[in-house]
Design an enzyme around this catalytic site. Sequence first.
Site, PDB file in Angstrom:
ATOM      1  N   GLN A   1      46.913   7.084 116.048  1.00 60.39           N
ATOM      2  CA  GLN A   1      47.195   6.415 114.813  1.00 60.39           C
ATOM      3  C   GLN A   1      46.693   5.056 115.207  1.00 60.39           C
ATOM      4  OE1 GLN A   1      48.774   8.017 112.001  1.00 60.39           O
ATOM      5  NE2 GLN A   1      47.939   9.586 113.410  1.00 60.39           N
TER       6      GLN A   1
ATOM      7  N   ARG B   1      52.297   3.082 110.650  1.00 61.47           N
ATOM      8  CA  ARG B   1      50.703   2.448 110.735  1.00 61.47           C
ATOM      9  C   ARG B   1      49.777   3.363 110.260  1.00 61.47           C
ATOM     10  NH1 ARG B   1      51.324   0.037 115.026  1.00 61.47           N
ATOM     11  NH2 ARG B   1      49.057  -0.704 115.292  1.00 61.47           N
TER      12      ARG B   1
ATOM     13  N   ALA C   1      54.535   6.821 104.570  1.00 58.73           N
ATOM     14  CA  ALA C   1      53.889   7.433 105.633  1.00 58.73           C
ATOM     15  C   ALA C   1      52.421   6.581 105.668  1.00 58.73           C
ATOM     16  CB  ALA C   1      53.619   8.858 105.212  1.00 58.73           C
ATOM     17  N   HIS C   2      51.708   7.057 106.682  1.00 59.71           N
ATOM     18  CA  HIS C   2      50.388   6.524 107.060  1.00 59.71           C
ATOM     19  C   HIS C   2      49.432   6.503 105.925  1.00 59.71           C
ATOM     20  CE1 HIS C   2      49.148  10.466 109.287  1.00 59.71           C
ATOM     21  NE2 HIS C   2      49.409  10.616 107.940  1.00 59.71           N
ATOM     22  N   ASN C   3      48.560   5.220 105.919  1.00 60.63           N
ATOM     23  CA  ASN C   3      47.543   5.111 104.887  1.00 60.63           C
ATOM     24  C   ASN C   3      48.170   4.829 103.309  1.00 60.63           C
ATOM     25  OD1 ASN C   3      46.410   5.619 107.345  1.00 60.63           O
ATOM     26  ND2 ASN C   3      44.814   6.983 106.232  1.00 60.63           N
TER      27      ASN C   3
END
Lengths: 346, 346, 346
Positions: C194, C214, C235-237
């Site tokens: 990540q 991240r 969550a990511h993105n």
Amino acid sequence: MLSEIVAKLGGTLRGEDRRIERLAPLDTAGQDDLAFLANPKYRRRMDACEAGAVIVTPALADDLADTRPLILAEDPYLYFARVATLFHPVAPPVEGIHPGSTVGEGSRVGKGTEIRELVSIGRHVTIGENCKIYPGVVIGDEVSIGDSVTLHANVTVYHGCRIGDRVGIHSGSVIGADGFGLAWTGEDWFKIPQTGRVIIEDDVEIGANTTIDRGAMADTVIRRGAKIDNLVQIAHNVQIGEHSAIAGCVGIAGSTRVGAYCTVGGAAMFVGHIDIADKTHIGGGTLVSKSIRTPGTYASSYPMSTMKDWMANAVHLRHLDDLVKRVKRLEREQKTRNNREDDTDE
Amino acid sequence: MLSEIVAKLGGTLRGEDRRIERLAPLDTAGQDDLAFLANPKYRRRMDACEAGAVIVTPALADDLADTRPLILAEDPYLYFARVATLFHPVAPPVEGIHPGSTVGEGSRVGKGTEIRELVSIGRHVTIGENCKIYPGVVIGDEVSIGDSVTLHANVTVYHGCRIGDRVGIHSGSVIGADGFGLAWTGEDWFKIPQTGRVIIEDDVEIGANTTIDRGAMADTVIRRGAKIDNLVQIAHNVQIGEHSAIAGCVGIAGSTRVGAYCTVGGAAMFVGHIDIADKTHIGGGTLVSKSIRTPGTYASSYPMSTMKDWMANAVHLRHLDDLVKRVKRLEREQKTRNNREDDTDE
Amino acid sequence: MLSEIVAKLGGTLRGEDRRIERLAPLDTAGQDDLAFLANPKYRRRMDACEAGAVIVTPALADDLADTRPLILAEDPYLYFARVATLFHPVAPPVEGIHPGSTVGEGSRVGKGTEIRELVSIGRHVTIGENCKIYPGVVIGDEVSIGDSVTLHANVTVYHGCRIGDRVGIHSGSVIGADGFGLAWTGEDWFKIPQTGRVIIEDDVEIGANTTIDRGAMADTVIRRGAKIDNLVQIAHNVQIGEHSAIAGCVGIAGSTRVGAYCTVGGAAMFVGHIDIADKTHIGGGTLVSKSIRTPGTYASSYPMSTMKDWMANAVHLRHLDDLVKRVKRLEREQKTRNNREDDTDE
């Protein structure tokens, strides 16, 4: 010895006295273990169970042709819990403040209280006697904490909050962060000062990583004996009644009042500004969308099925209103025909 | 160079070799970047994509009239993940214990392990080799931790828990707090001593602010290779099977056993005391209300619609039983009439 | 004095000027308190209210036969919030770094910034002016933080994240832990590095125990003025648009984009990889299962009822598809009969 347990906790010993090494669940208990059977539904498990002794209800004991020693108690689960406290006494705190911790000016720490290392205590804080404050705890200014309180590692208590006697708070929980109070200006959100406190009364226990926000103007209050599990969100100005128990992952929005002696199943969610009557029970996953005036048990979850069945069925929910109208039309037509036939029959 | 990647990780290079500066998603990749295309559904994005090279399946490569260098691999996503570990190697820990941390008596820390500042380690703790313990971590007495474990900042591990090799736990997670075990005395809640542990086997990864409670008598067990996301609540005595993956905001109530190779979508909730078969997949938001014996995919969420449609439709759910009875009555009347007409016809 | 408030904040004073001691809710306000009435629905509460003065809309004021002093403002709630900031000014930070904290090499701390005890700041970190960093905060390497930022106790910010000006993050929140990125190898899960960051723009506020992961390659972005409550999982993105407000216990899965000026009710859950249009409003408990292109209000929760009614009704959901087919058959038969009767009539 079983007789010592009965002498201390009550109940009746049936069969011969014997030594017990430890407590264990019915299905894994060995010859030197004491187990319990609370639910008559599971009575068959007694046959395969190797426990040296078992706690059962008097009614069930009469029914069982079990030759091992039994302790007869009206509530075997509660009795077992009491036995467990005999077998696992909690170590008392070791008085003293670790030099690697910080206590702000004007703060007082009572006799018998242990403050472990890496603790930060603000100014004008009062901590009672026989408390145990674990590493990583941060306590803000002007907090008041009663006697025999345990704050586990990495708990945060914001300024001005009040915690009663015999309260336990597990790691990572946050007491007294700002509530989510926002007013829209037309361009952006204006933050409303959160000037109330969190009041936690005596004998409350709070799980890990739970958040209880301070009130906006009034206080957020957790009343005596309430029990709150992990990852629960309690918003500003909420009140939780005495001896209510709230399971994990529950969320309670602002200004909602939950009565006394309620139980709330896991992941239930309450909208804000509603009142829940005393002795109300909420099923797991329920969205509590309005006040409940009548005590009882409430639920709202969509029933689980296979993905295939779910896809076949759930699509119709979007047209349920239409379906109801179609059934109404059929009924109307049916009725018209019935009337006509009645006419014809005459 | 692409050829070096293929030499290390396998796959086939189609087109000319070239230098790659970094990895990037298909839609933002530049001329010096390597991207991947896993889903043939998105193949049109290849045309607009400026990536210097792309990882695709052999099947898709045959189909594409793409002149840039391609790496052919059966699972482009997995291949890409492996390339990413080449580009972003993890820094090894720096051996040593920071003087601003505390290690209790009788505790041992293995070779190559780094203990950062502001860490509290209890008594009789064992920590293996090459671990990395970040600031703010609190580890209770008699905890055992294997090799190559990473505990990120502000993680709490309660006394007696066991953590295997190559485990990673992200910030704010709490391992081993008391389970929510209460017996009603008739007047108040009696707390049941939570005397089990949490056992985390090898190669488990746990996200941020997740809580895993210690067992009541038995242990809570997270088996080898399981992956758990953020803000997940795992109650006492739960068992999670090998290589099962559990997404964020999931709650699993006490004594439930999730099998091996399961996947659980975000915000799913499990009631207690149920068994979930190996290789079961649970959709996001599902309330898992009973044991699942047959592997497969399960769901239970109410489908989203506009508030207006929802208000029109959802109201009927409270009268669905009535609606079903009305349809039954219509069918009965229809049948009676059909029979009568048949009689008439004869 | 009321006149001083009006001089500073605008609005009109109706009735005589007087001194105000504090702010209070309508139902508990005393003679020296200022309250507000925003919702005309609650106008009857004015009669029982003892507040010394009340903020109301001009329209409502015309309607009320109230003789006490009133402040007339178009948005009484917002006006009240502004008054609250006059009554409860926030204490400025006290410049300086506590010796019990650690600042890594190459890090810079701006003028007027206060770093409390037990704080860990990594290497090459930049912290702007007039920030307040509470005890127990851990900041990873190469983090950048703007001016007038408050990080409450026990917040964790992972390496490389960027935080703008005037951001507030409450206790226990975790910014920048690894996203839940896994590829199945056929035998076990392979962790995808990540390598993105979390970018938090200016004027964002984040509640307690919230987690923002991240990005996997790209960044996770929280845009200017967004407000996020407690126990929220991002969550990511994911991207959250400007001035969107997200209530407690919400989960947003990977790569989903929430537009600007959205509001999300408590415990709503978003699946991954979807887009939500600007100015969309999501009801509490909604499972947002697909992209929303048209702004509006959306909902999906199962309506609450008594457990008895729920059991009677919910069981039919598993057979809704069958019910719809039965209604179709009835309609077909009805139609056939109608046609026949028409024929007969001719």
